[in-house]
Design an enzyme around this catalytic site. Structure first.
Site, mmCIF file in Angstrom:
data_model
loop_
_atom_site.group_PDB
_atom_site.id
_atom_site.type_symbol
_atom_site.label_atom_id
_atom_site.label_comp_id
_atom_site.label_asym_id
_atom_site.label_seq_id
_atom_site.Cartn_x
_atom_site.Cartn_y
_atom_site.Cartn_z
ATOM 1 N N GLY A 95 -7.668 -2.725 5.190
ATOM 2 C CA GLY A 95 -6.358 -2.532 4.553
ATOM 3 C C GLY A 95 -5.429 -2.292 5.277
ATOM 4 N N ASP A 137 -5.723 7.340 -1.955
ATOM 5 C CA ASP A 137 -5.080 7.293 -3.325
ATOM 6 C C ASP A 137 -6.159 8.576 -4.296
ATOM 7 O OD1 ASP A 137 -5.788 6.161 -6.341
ATOM 8 O OD2 ASP A 137 -7.669 4.727 -5.459
ATOM 9 N N VAL A 180 -2.540 -2.059 -6.635
ATOM 10 C CA VAL A 180 -1.239 -2.579 -5.622
ATOM 11 C C VAL A 180 -2.180 -4.332 -4.492
ATOM 12 C CG1 VAL A 180 0.374 -1.570 -5.886
ATOM 13 C CG2 VAL A 180 -1.310 -0.966 -4.130
ATOM 14 N N ASP A 215 -6.226 -5.628 -0.838
ATOM 15 C CA ASP A 215 -6.622 -6.781 -1.647
ATOM 16 C C ASP A 215 -7.736 -6.250 -2.283
ATOM 17 O OD1 ASP A 215 -9.094 -4.884 -0.415
ATOM 18 O OD2 ASP A 215 -10.373 -6.486 -0.920
ATOM 19 N N ARG A 270 -4.256 -10.114 1.144
ATOM 20 C CA ARG A 270 -4.358 -9.355 2.304
ATOM 21 C C ARG A 270 -3.028 -9.902 3.132
ATOM 22 N NH1 ARG A 270 -8.222 -5.364 3.195
ATOM 23 N NH2 ARG A 270 -10.229 -6.034 2.502
HETATM 24 P P1 IMP Z 1 -8.757 6.732 -1.351
HETATM 25 O O1 IMP Z 1 -10.466 7.148 -0.373
HETATM 26 O O2 IMP Z 1 -9.333 6.767 -2.759
HETATM 27 O O3 IMP Z 1 -8.055 7.567 -1.398
HETATM 28 O O4 IMP Z 1 -8.645 5.316 -1.068
HETATM 29 C C1 IMP Z 1 -8.446 4.959 -0.045
HETATM 30 C C2 IMP Z 1 -8.949 3.416 0.088
HETATM 31 O O5 IMP Z 1 -8.903 3.115 -0.766
HETATM 32 C C3 IMP Z 1 -7.856 2.734 1.056
HETATM 33 O O6 IMP Z 1 -7.791 3.127 2.265
HETATM 34 C C4 IMP Z 1 -7.417 1.099 0.396
HETATM 35 O O7 IMP Z 1 -8.285 0.549 1.790
HETATM 36 C C5 IMP Z 1 -8.768 1.555 -1.118
HETATM 37 N N1 IMP Z 1 -7.569 1.845 -1.939
HETATM 38 C C6 IMP Z 1 -6.707 2.600 -2.763
HETATM 39 N N2 IMP Z 1 -6.081 2.180 -4.268
HETATM 40 C C7 IMP Z 1 -5.737 1.018 -3.745
HETATM 41 C C8 IMP Z 1 -5.239 -0.496 -3.922
HETATM 42 O O8 IMP Z 1 -4.222 0.128 -5.565
HETATM 43 N N3 IMP Z 1 -5.312 -1.329 -3.439
HETATM 44 C C9 IMP Z 1 -5.818 -1.866 -3.023
HETATM 45 N N4 IMP Z 1 -6.526 -1.248 -2.329
HETATM 46 C C10 IMP Z 1 -6.834 0.023 -2.295
HETATM 47 MG MG MG Z 2 -8.747 1.282 3.021
#
Ligand code: IMP
Ligand code: MG
Length: 185
Positions: free
Chosen positions: A50, A109, A159, A165, A171
């Site tokens: 990402g 996130d 998003v 993705d 991407r």
């Molecule tokens: P977290 O561990 O929940 O903070 O998620 C982080 C990872 O989830 C990011 O590095 C992204 O790869 C993926 N991610 C979180 N939200 C989105 C989104 O809205 N679109 C695409 N990938 C996301």
């Molecule tokens: Mg990621």
């Protein structure tokens, strides 16, 4: 030649950030890092896939000597909701002791991914750790993450584009958009 957006624009509900907005903000983020890290060698730990375009654009605007390590982390396994478990493929030869580390990811996130990786980095006793993301979702975190900088705060929506993705697609969009809930087919 048609833009990569043209073929998939019907899959987006709307464009959230244009390429111009993204690039202007990434340049600002790089300028802040150039000032904060002046005189240092920066060891970048970049999360793939990402972070691909964010990292490529930010690093090219850094006027600092850089070492780059890329990691793959996944918790999503192709959908739009986290599974709560973070899988990290950590290269064997990464030694961060005494390094000024810059951790980069596309989007914050739940905070699970960056907190797991931050803990592993800090266990190696770097001289410093700064974490920057392009996007930070306004939502309650499962784990708090200390951020040096976030490019944009966005609402809690899924998003795609500029590296991010949905089921492995989108991407390569130069913009960042909100996926149409009725698409893709
Ligand atoms: P977290 O561990 O929940 O903070 O998620 C982080 C990872 O989830 C990011 O590095 C992204 O790869 C993926 N991610 C979180 N939200 C989105 C989104 O809205 N679109 C695409 N990938 C996301
Ligand atoms: Mg990621």
């Amino acid at each position: 030649m048609s833009s990569p957006v043209t073929g998939v624009i019907h899959d987006l509900e709307r464009i959230l950030l244009t390429p111009e907005q993204i690039h202007a903000r990434v340049r600002e983020m790089a300028a802040r890092l150039n000032a904060a890290l002046a005189g240092k060698v920066v060891t970048v730990v970049a999360l793939m896939d990402g972070g691909l375009f964010f990292v490529a654009d930010l690093l090219r605007a850094l006027e600092l000597p850089v070492r780059l390590h890329t990691l793959s982390a996944s918790s999503y396994q192709g959908g739009t909701a986290t599974t709560g478990e973070v899988k990290v493929s950590w290269p064997a030869d990464v030694d961060l002791r005494g390094q000024d580390v810059l951790l980069l990811d596309d989007i914050l996130d739940t905070g699970l991914t960056l907190s797991v990786i931050s803990e592993r980095i800090l266990a190696q006793q770097p001289a410093s750790l700064r974490t920057c993301v392009l996007l930070s979702k306004r939502r309650q975190r499962l784990r708090e993450v200390a951020l040096e900088d976030a490019g944009f705060e966005i609402d809690d929506e899924f998003v795609v584009g500029y590296g991010m993705d949905y089921m492995g697609r989108f991407r390569n969009l130069p913009c960042i958009g909100i996926l149409n809930p009725n698409k893709p087919s």
